[in-house]
Design an enzyme around this catalytic site. Structure first.
Site, PDB file in Angstrom:
ATOM      1  N   ASN A   7       0.874  -1.167   0.000  1.00 59.24           N
ATOM      2  CA  ASN A   7       0.000   0.000   0.000  1.00 59.24           C
ATOM      3  C   ASN A   7       0.919   1.226   0.000  1.00 59.24           C
ATOM      4  O   ASN A   7       1.552   1.528   1.009  1.00 59.24           O
ATOM      5  CB  ASN A   7      -0.908   0.000   1.229  1.00 59.24           C
ATOM      6  CG  ASN A   7      -1.828   1.202   1.282  1.00 59.24           C
ATOM      7  OD1 ASN A   7      -1.465   2.309   0.885  1.00 59.24           O
ATOM      8  ND2 ASN A   7      -3.029   1.023   1.795  1.00 59.24           N
ATOM      9  N   GLU A  34      -4.000   1.876  -2.863  1.00 61.29           N
ATOM     10  CA  GLU A  34      -4.102   3.318  -2.617  1.00 61.29           C
ATOM     11  C   GLU A  34      -3.264   4.113  -3.626  1.00 61.29           C
ATOM     12  O   GLU A  34      -2.411   4.925  -3.247  1.00 61.29           O
ATOM     13  CB  GLU A  34      -3.715   3.673  -1.176  1.00 61.29           C
ATOM     14  CG  GLU A  34      -4.836   3.440  -0.176  1.00 61.29           C
ATOM     15  CD  GLU A  34      -4.705   4.268   1.088  1.00 61.29           C
ATOM     16  OE1 GLU A  34      -5.204   5.406   1.091  1.00 61.29           O
ATOM     17  OE2 GLU A  34      -4.108   3.773   2.065  1.00 61.29           O
ATOM     18  N   ASP A 150      -3.861  -4.852   1.090  1.00 62.38           N
ATOM     19  CA  ASP A 150      -4.154  -4.253   2.393  1.00 62.38           C
ATOM     20  C   ASP A 150      -5.559  -4.705   2.770  1.00 62.38           C
ATOM     21  O   ASP A 150      -6.542  -4.213   2.224  1.00 62.38           O
ATOM     22  CB  ASP A 150      -4.064  -2.732   2.282  1.00 62.38           C
ATOM     23  CG  ASP A 150      -4.447  -2.015   3.572  1.00 62.38           C
ATOM     24  OD1 ASP A 150      -4.775  -2.704   4.567  1.00 62.38           O
ATOM     25  OD2 ASP A 150      -4.439  -0.772   3.577  1.00 62.38           O
ATOM     26  N   ASN A 152      -6.859  -4.448   5.819  1.00 55.58           N
ATOM     27  CA  ASN A 152      -7.394  -3.652   6.919  1.00 55.58           C
ATOM     28  C   ASN A 152      -7.990  -4.529   8.014  1.00 55.58           C
ATOM     29  O   ASN A 152      -8.982  -4.177   8.653  1.00 55.58           O
ATOM     30  CB  ASN A 152      -8.414  -2.630   6.408  1.00 55.58           C
ATOM     31  CG  ASN A 152      -7.761  -1.312   6.030  1.00 55.58           C
ATOM     32  OD1 ASN A 152      -7.004  -0.736   6.799  1.00 55.58           O
ATOM     33  ND2 ASN A 152      -8.036  -0.845   4.818  1.00 55.58           N
ATOM     34  N   ASP A 221      -1.435  -6.159   6.124  1.00 56.58           N
ATOM     35  CA  ASP A 221      -1.151  -6.435   4.717  1.00 56.58           C
ATOM     36  C   ASP A 221      -0.784  -7.907   4.586  1.00 56.58           C
ATOM     37  O   ASP A 221       0.150  -8.383   5.253  1.00 56.58           O
ATOM     38  CB  ASP A 221      -0.010  -5.552   4.226  1.00 56.58           C
ATOM     39  CG  ASP A 221      -0.330  -4.070   4.408  1.00 56.58           C
ATOM     40  OD1 ASP A 221      -0.887  -3.476   3.477  1.00 56.58           O
ATOM     41  OD2 ASP A 221      -0.026  -3.534   5.499  1.00 56.58           O
ATOM     42  N   ASP A 250       2.815   4.728   4.969  1.00 60.07           N
ATOM     43  CA  ASP A 250       2.683   4.198   6.326  1.00 60.07           C
ATOM     44  C   ASP A 250       2.669   2.670   6.343  1.00 60.07           C
ATOM     45  O   ASP A 250       2.641   2.064   7.411  1.00 60.07           O
ATOM     46  CB  ASP A 250       1.442   4.758   7.041  1.00 60.07           C
ATOM     47  CG  ASP A 250       0.197   4.762   6.183  1.00 60.07           C
ATOM     48  OD1 ASP A 250       0.276   4.430   4.983  1.00 60.07           O
ATOM     49  OD2 ASP A 250      -0.878   5.123   6.700  1.00 60.07           O
ATOM     50  N   HIS A 251       2.718   2.048   5.151  1.00 65.51           N
ATOM     51  CA  HIS A 251       2.789   0.593   5.032  1.00 65.51           C
ATOM     52  C   HIS A 251       4.161   0.167   4.514  1.00 65.51           C
ATOM     53  O   HIS A 251       4.848   0.951   3.850  1.00 65.51           O
ATOM     54  CB  HIS A 251       1.735   0.078   4.044  1.00 65.51           C
ATOM     55  CG  HIS A 251       0.328   0.292   4.469  1.00 65.51           C
ATOM     56  ND1 HIS A 251      -0.505  -0.725   4.901  1.00 65.51           N
ATOM     57  CD2 HIS A 251      -0.427   1.421   4.503  1.00 65.51           C
ATOM     58  CE1 HIS A 251      -1.690  -0.234   5.174  1.00 65.51           C
ATOM     59  NE2 HIS A 251      -1.665   1.065   4.950  1.00 65.51           N
TER      60      HIS A 251
END
Length: 261
Positions: A7, A34, A150, A152, A221, A250-251
């Protein structure tokens, strides 16, 4: 064969990171989530120059998924068939493995859900149900199938830096974890958990409160693979290196290595 997911939290912002990472890690396929850019802004020529074909489903500002691959993507599917959704969260393609045999690859950006009990949470659970229904058919057509992305969802407390603080909240609630288990019950394996892993290994860290520096993260992930494909998996790791770069996503990327059949 190496398959990876990342991501990137805006491909426009992180394109340089993706190119640098691919140069150092020439995987057979990289699934991105994303993208945060429309179809006509996808940098396919730059990626082609780097040695990668691509298929993508873009969306301005939000969402967006892609598959970058060494071989041309075939039988491309955009979004979940029969599920009306304006959000671009799924792209699937059949790739040719190093042994010449087909591998079905899905890049998925699963909904976040925002907060337990919210409308977005209800959408998340409904979306997972639709995903499961589609994959139930896909797994019959494609014995070698991997769904990367991802999700989530942190599947278990060991995937959460502070399980007590997160208990019952978004990303870890019982219905979300059940939705993840429902995918496994179709015949998928979580490739990361096929192997002994270092404790407190995560794939996402909040930008706030020095999350990465404190390793206050979650493992959300994942690379799920069908039984036949998972049986040939030899390694699955999280590459934390890009998370330490300037202006990172941030991943972090997750990479699985498979022996050919």
């Amino acid at each position: 064969m190496k398959l990876a997911t990342w991501n990137v939290n805006s491909l426009n912002v992180r394109l340089g990171h993706v190119l640098d990472w691919l140069q150092a890690n020439p995987v057979d396929a990289l699934c991105l989530q994303e993208l945060k850019l429309p179809d006509d802004k996808f940098p396919h020529e730059v990626l082609r120059a780097a040695g990668y074909h691509a298929c993508w489903a873009g969306q301005k500002t939000y969402n967006g998924v892609a598959i970058l691959s060494k071989t041309p993507p075939l039988d491309i599917q955009r979004n979940i068939p029969g599920y009306e959704d304006e959000q671009q969260r799924i792209i699937a393609a059949t790739l040719t493995g190093p042994d010449g045999k087909p591998v079905r690859v899905v890049s998925a950006y699963c909904p976040n859900g925002q907060a337990v009990g919210s409308d977005k949470y209800a959408y998340k659970l409904d979306w997972f149900q639709a995903l499961r229904g589609w994959l139930d058919e896909e797994i019959v057509r494609h014995p070698d199938l991997a769904i990367l992305g991802d999700y989530n969802v942190a599947p278990a407390d060991e995937d959460v830096h502070d399980p007590e603080a997160w208990a019952g909240g978004i990303l870890v609630s019982d219905p979300e974890r059940q939705a993840f288990r429902d995918l496994l019950e179709l015949g998928f394996r979580d490739t990361f958990r096929l192997f002994d892993q270092p404790p407190r290994t995560f794939s996402w860290w909040d930008y706030r409160r020095l999350g990465f520096r404190r390793n206050a993260g979650l493992r959300i992930d994942h690379i799920l693979a069908t039984q036949d494909l998972a049986a040939r998996c030899r390694e699955c790791t999280v590459d934390k290196t890009p998370r330490g770069w300037e202006k990172p996503s941030d991943h972090a990327p997750v990479v699985a290595t498979f022996h050919t059949a």
